[in-house]
Design a protein around this motif. Structure first.
Motif, mmCIF file in Angstrom:
data_model
loop_
_atom_site.group_PDB
_atom_site.id
_atom_site.type_symbol
_atom_site.label_atom_id
_atom_site.label_comp_id
_atom_site.label_asym_id
_atom_site.label_seq_id
_atom_site.Cartn_x
_atom_site.Cartn_y
_atom_site.Cartn_z
ATOM 1 N N GLU A 75 0.803 -1.227 0.000
ATOM 2 C CA GLU A 75 0.000 0.000 0.000
ATOM 3 C C GLU A 75 0.842 1.286 0.000
ATOM 4 O OE1 GLU A 75 -3.548 0.033 2.496
ATOM 5 O OE2 GLU A 75 -3.323 -2.119 2.696
ATOM 6 N N HIS A 94 -2.120 4.266 8.747
ATOM 7 C CA HIS A 94 -3.172 3.436 8.150
ATOM 8 C C HIS A 94 -3.561 2.307 9.097
ATOM 9 C CE1 HIS A 94 -5.439 0.864 5.621
ATOM 10 N NE2 HIS A 94 -4.454 0.024 5.335
ATOM 11 N N HIS A 96 -6.223 -0.583 10.761
ATOM 12 C CA HIS A 96 -7.291 -1.513 10.352
ATOM 13 C C HIS A 96 -8.161 -1.775 11.582
ATOM 14 C CE1 HIS A 96 -5.370 -3.851 6.709
ATOM 15 N NE2 HIS A 96 -5.017 -2.589 6.675
ATOM 16 N N HIS A 168 -11.848 -2.760 5.132
ATOM 17 C CA HIS A 168 -10.383 -2.785 5.173
ATOM 18 C C HIS A 168 -9.827 -1.920 6.317
ATOM 19 C CE1 HIS A 168 -6.517 -2.206 2.511
ATOM 20 N NE2 HIS A 168 -6.254 -2.032 3.785
#
Ligand SMILES: [Zn+2]
Length: 202
Positions: A75, A94, A96, A168
């Motif tokens: 990513e 990021h 999750h 996600h």
């Protein structure tokens, strides 16, 4: 300690903090920080964010190409896209989290956040009396395609502090690590509120 070492250390510490909050389970998520004008430091692919070591932080250029021979996270382009779009951004996180994962499956293409006091945690917001539209993108294993969609959407937004990827997780960013971590906390609080409003309490 040189700039890379201190930046790597801040990413290791952030990984532990996010793991303790349940935001990056089972090697998921990735964390990055800007290094100088045209590099970023980012977690290597597959690393456990709660047990990071500074040697699991690598250097990539702003196009996502490895600068030290190691394999970056799949990513990485979602990180470099944010650094390209917002020159003032120094950190991209990021997570999750469960709330982000479930809530993104319950909303359409936008999560509308309105009249929350905690919105003031985001830059440029000085009152609860506002509406913040958070884009929700369908998940896609073709990251370059997803990154292009994200960038086209962000180009049309006045200000954006983050976005969701369906089923996600989410991306958020800030000028400093403290700013980015504050945005993670604020988003998670808001996601939790929205989940409870929807009667899907975790
Ligand atoms: Zn992810």
């Amino acid at each position: 300690m040189n700039e890379f070492e201190s930046t790597a250390r801040s990413l290791v510490d952030a990984g532990r903090e996010l793991y303790a909050l349940g935001m990056v389970p089972a090697t998921s998520g990735n964390l990055s920080a800007r290094l100088g004008d045209d590099e970023i430091a980012i977690t290597v692919s597959g690393a456990h964010k709660g047990k990071l070591d500074t040697n699991q932080i690598m250097r990539v250029d702003l196009n996502g190409a490895s600068l030290d021979g190691r394999r970056p996270s799949a990513e990485t382009l979602l990180h470099t896209g944010i650094y390209h779009r917002y020159p003032e951004v120094g950190v991209v996180l990021h997570p999750h989290s469960v709330n982000a994962t479930v809530l993104s499956r319950l909303c359409g293409d936008w999560l509308v956040l309105q009249d929350y006091e905690i919105l003031k945690a985001f830059p440029g917001i000085e009152t609860h009396a506002c509406t913040v539209n958070i884009p929700v993108f369908d998940n896609d294993q073709e990251i370059a395609r997803l990154a292009a969609k994200v960038d086209a959407c962000l180009a049309d937004l006045d200000r954006a502090a983050g976005y969701l990827i369906r089923g996600h997780g989410f991306y958020t960013w800030g000028e400093s690590m403290n700013d980015a971590l504050r945005h993670v906390e604020a988003f998670e609080f808001l996601f939790d509120c929205e989940m409870q409003i929807r009667g899907k309490r975790q």
